[in-house]
Design an enzyme around this catalytic site. Structure first.
Site, PDB file in Angstrom:
ATOM      1  CD  GLU A 145      13.610   0.839   9.179  1.00  0.00           C
ATOM      2  OE1 GLU A 145      14.057   1.783   9.866  1.00  0.00           O
ATOM      3  OE2 GLU A 145      14.168  -0.269   9.102  1.00  0.00           O
TER       4      GLU A 145
ATOM      5  CE  LYS B 251      -1.515   2.764   2.867  1.00  0.00           C
ATOM      6  NZ  LYS B 251      -1.347   3.956   2.019  1.00  0.00           N
TER       7      LYS B 251
ATOM      8  CD  GLU C 112      11.090  12.675  11.428  1.00  0.00           C
ATOM      9  OE1 GLU C 112      11.899  12.142  10.670  1.00  0.00           O
ATOM     10  OE2 GLU C 112       9.913  12.302  11.504  1.00  0.00           O
TER      11      GLU C 112
ATOM     12  CB  CYS D 132      13.017   9.200   8.552  1.00  0.00           C
ATOM     13  SG  CYS D 132      13.541   7.915   7.441  1.00  0.00           S
TER      14      CYS D 132
HETATM   15  P1  ADP Z   1       3.788  10.416   6.838  1.00  0.00           P
HETATM   16  O1  ADP Z   1       4.023  11.519   7.790  1.00  0.00           O
HETATM   17  O2  ADP Z   1       4.972   9.922   6.118  1.00  0.00           O
HETATM   18  O3  ADP Z   1       2.612  10.652   5.928  1.00  0.00           O
HETATM   19  P2  ADP Z   1       2.236   8.291   7.975  1.00  0.00           P
HETATM   20  O4  ADP Z   1       2.611   7.365   9.093  1.00  0.00           O
HETATM   21  O5  ADP Z   1       0.973   9.048   8.128  1.00  0.00           O
HETATM   22  O6  ADP Z   1       3.492   9.219   7.807  1.00  0.00           O
HETATM   23  O7  ADP Z   1       2.164   7.497   6.592  1.00  0.00           O
HETATM   24  C1  ADP Z   1       3.070   6.507   6.175  1.00  0.00           C
HETATM   25  C2  ADP Z   1       2.302   5.415   5.464  1.00  0.00           C
HETATM   26  O8  ADP Z   1       1.377   4.827   6.356  1.00  0.00           O
HETATM   27  C3  ADP Z   1       1.459   5.899   4.283  1.00  0.00           C
HETATM   28  O9  ADP Z   1       1.370   4.877   3.304  1.00  0.00           O
HETATM   29  C4  ADP Z   1       0.105   6.102   4.923  1.00  0.00           C
HETATM   30  O10 ADP Z   1      -0.929   6.052   3.975  1.00  0.00           O
HETATM   31  C5  ADP Z   1       0.071   4.924   5.864  1.00  0.00           C
HETATM   32  N1  ADP Z   1      -0.837   5.043   7.000  1.00  0.00           N
HETATM   33  C6  ADP Z   1      -1.232   6.175   7.653  1.00  0.00           C
HETATM   34  N2  ADP Z   1      -2.085   5.873   8.651  1.00  0.00           N
HETATM   35  C7  ADP Z   1      -2.229   4.518   8.644  1.00  0.00           C
HETATM   36  C8  ADP Z   1      -2.984   3.569   9.449  1.00  0.00           C
HETATM   37  N3  ADP Z   1      -3.740   3.957  10.476  1.00  0.00           N
HETATM   38  N4  ADP Z   1      -2.888   2.263   9.137  1.00  0.00           N
HETATM   39  C9  ADP Z   1      -2.106   1.856   8.128  1.00  0.00           C
HETATM   40  N5  ADP Z   1      -1.382   2.674   7.340  1.00  0.00           N
HETATM   41  C10 ADP Z   1      -1.436   3.995   7.600  1.00  0.00           C
END
Ligand code: ADP
Length: 476
Positions: free
Chosen positions: A250, A174, A380, A284
């Site tokens: 990560e 995803k 960050e 990161c």
């Molecule tokens: P960033 O600040 O990089 O957007 P996120 O943790 O929000 O950090 O997103 C990183 C990845 O995790 C993306 O693919 C995002 O769509 C996905 N993501 C965000 N929230 C969730 C969740 N609750 N469950 C699974 N995947 C998630």
């Protein structure tokens, strides 16, 4: 090949359209680049079923044959690097040279893991009884879900996918909703390389939580590998515990970049520019907190400002641009809020200005006089802001460097070998750059300690995270 990849989900070797689509936009001007299928529950379940079907076939495929397919993907990536780089710049915004570097870095994981597939060795151990043999093999963990962020849309995926496929695990990926096209382009390359149907599946969605929850609810998925925020990563780890899923996380970093009094300042500045401004600071492993020993603080800052002045902010696709737009309005707002908070609490703007921000284009800023009370120190930044604090001694600098709940990477600059060694040993981080601003490499274990994550990616350790040990005791 047309410029953009197919915009459907990639399931069991087919491109599958769904009812809902979501827009992918150019961060520079918000123009729509494509409308991508939003994976519904049935499509996700079909992807999981495809992995379950192919998993025994894929694990039984000889490792060199799996390696050959990965190598073919790597070769295809490099052959198509210009187009792939443009796709990345269009949906992510980063400057074209950054995208090109990313495509090459991403391909390096595929070729490295192609070789490592053949070296997933077991062990035999001398037993204490004459009639017993102890043999250990490494087996694939099974179907894996890969959740990747927008900042390195190719590399974060190949670092996971390369290791998983090499180890014999099928995957469902995803990508971040901002950057699904890069992942779809990779799926297309896997398809063309002849990776069997069901081994690689991609489910773009704008509803990350729904997809994540679907992965978590599936008993078939044995491991989740996630790169993203600490908050979401901890949530996944908690939820995954119910099924004892393997987790690789990560997460965020808050990297210190320490320059000690005996450092080669020209080298330190050149490396600091990479550590700070690659990807407009949206990484990161970006240097987040500059800690300078007092004796060199002024000269380092002056030299750094000289280099920062040469950066060119603009549309990522335009010639000569080195810093593209930030990913979205929220990212710009975060930088603004952090800098405002620092200035309000007494930080000094040495270069740049918040007034120079135009839309998502954020020109670089250098601030001095940072203290631990400021959000800039704790958070960050994910933007082109240099935040400087002065340390009175080596011990003082080390204490400052470790003053964070994160522990991904730390950079230290010094000439004296004993100092380098002492400092590297004292740092609470999974990775250390000594006189080096770019530590990421396919051969090396990438990962953090404290709130920066669990597990390692890249290197042989990265493959081991996709395997289970099986111990066979045989009476002979
Ligand atoms: P960033 O600040 O990089 O957007 P996120 O943790 O929000 O950090 O997103 C990183 C990845 O995790 C993306 O693919 C995002 O769509 C996905 N993501 C965000 N929230 C969730 C969740 N609750 N469950 C699974 N995947 C998630």
């Amino acid at each position: 090949m047309s410029e953009l990849p197919p915009t459907e989900c990639f399931i069991d070797g087919r491109w599958v359209a769904t009812k809902q689509r979501f827009r992918v936009t150019d961060p520079f001007d918000n123009e729509t680049i494509a409308e991508v299928s939003d994976a519904d529950d049935k499509t996700i379940d079909d992807g999981i079923a495809a992995m379950s079907r192919i998993a025994p076939v894929w694990r039984a495929t000889p490792a060199p044959a799996r390696g050959t397919l990965l190598r073919a993907m790597a070769t295809a990536m490099i052959a198509d690097e210009q187009r792939l780089a443009r796709i990345c710049t269009r949906e992510n915004g980063k400057a074209l040279p950054d995208s090109l570097a990313e495509v090459r870095y991403a391909a390096s994981f595929l070729s490295w893991f192609a070789g490592e597939a053949e070296r997933i060795y077991g062990e035999t151990i001398p037993a204490s009884r004459a009639e017993t043999r102890i043999v250990i093999t490494r087996e694939p963990v099974g179907p894996c879900a890969l959740i990747t962020p927008w900042n390195f849309p190719y590399a974060m995926l190949t670092r996971k996918l390369g290791a998983a496929l090499a180890a014999g695990c099928p995957v469902i990926a995803k990508p971040a909703s901002q950057t699904p096209l890069s992942a779809l382009a990779l799926a297309q390359l896997a398809e063309r390389a002849g990776v069997p149907a069901g081994v690689v599946n991609v489910v773009p969605s704008h509803d990350a939580k729904r997809v994540g929850d679907r992965f978590l609810a599936s008993r078939a998925i044995r491991k989740i590998s996630f790169t993203g925020s600490t908050k979401v990563g901890i949530g996944l780890a908690k939820a995954g515990a119910d099924d004892l899923k393997r987790m690789s996380l990560e997460l965020g970093g808050n990297a210190p970049l320490v320059v000690l009094g005996d450092a080669d300042l020209d080298l330190a500045v050149a490396q600091a520019m990479i550590a700070k401004f690659r990807n407009a600071g949206q990484s990161c492993v970006a240097a987040n907190r500059f800690i300078l020993e007092r004796s060199i603080a002024t000269s380092f800052t002056e030299k750094m400002i000289g280099e920062v002045g040469k950066l060119v902010v603009g549309r990522g696709l335009d010639e000569g641009v080195t810093i593209g737009p930030l990913i979205d309005d929220a990212a710009v707002k975060k930088v603004r809020t952090l800098v405002e908070d620092a200035v309000k609490k007494g930080a000094l703007m040495m270069h740049g200005s918040l007034d120079a921000i135009r839309g998502r284009l954020v020109p670089p800023m250098v601030l001095a006089g940072i203290t631990s009370e400021m959000e800039l120190w704790r958070e960050e930044i994910f933007g082109p802001v240099v935040a400087i604090r002065v340390a009175d001694s080596e011990a003082d600098a080390l204490a400052m460097a470790n003053d964070t709940e994160h522990g991904l990477v730390a950079y230290v600059f010094a000439r004296e070998h004993a100092r380098q060694q002492r400092f590297a040993e004292g740092l609470e981080s999974g990775m250390v750059g000594v006189n080096e601003g770019l530590v990421s490499a396919a051969q090396a274990p990438f990962g953090g300690v404290k709130h920066s994550g669990l597990g390692r990616e890249g290197s042989r350790h990265g493959i081991e995270d996709y395997t289970n040990l099986k111990y066979v005791a045989t009476r002979v």
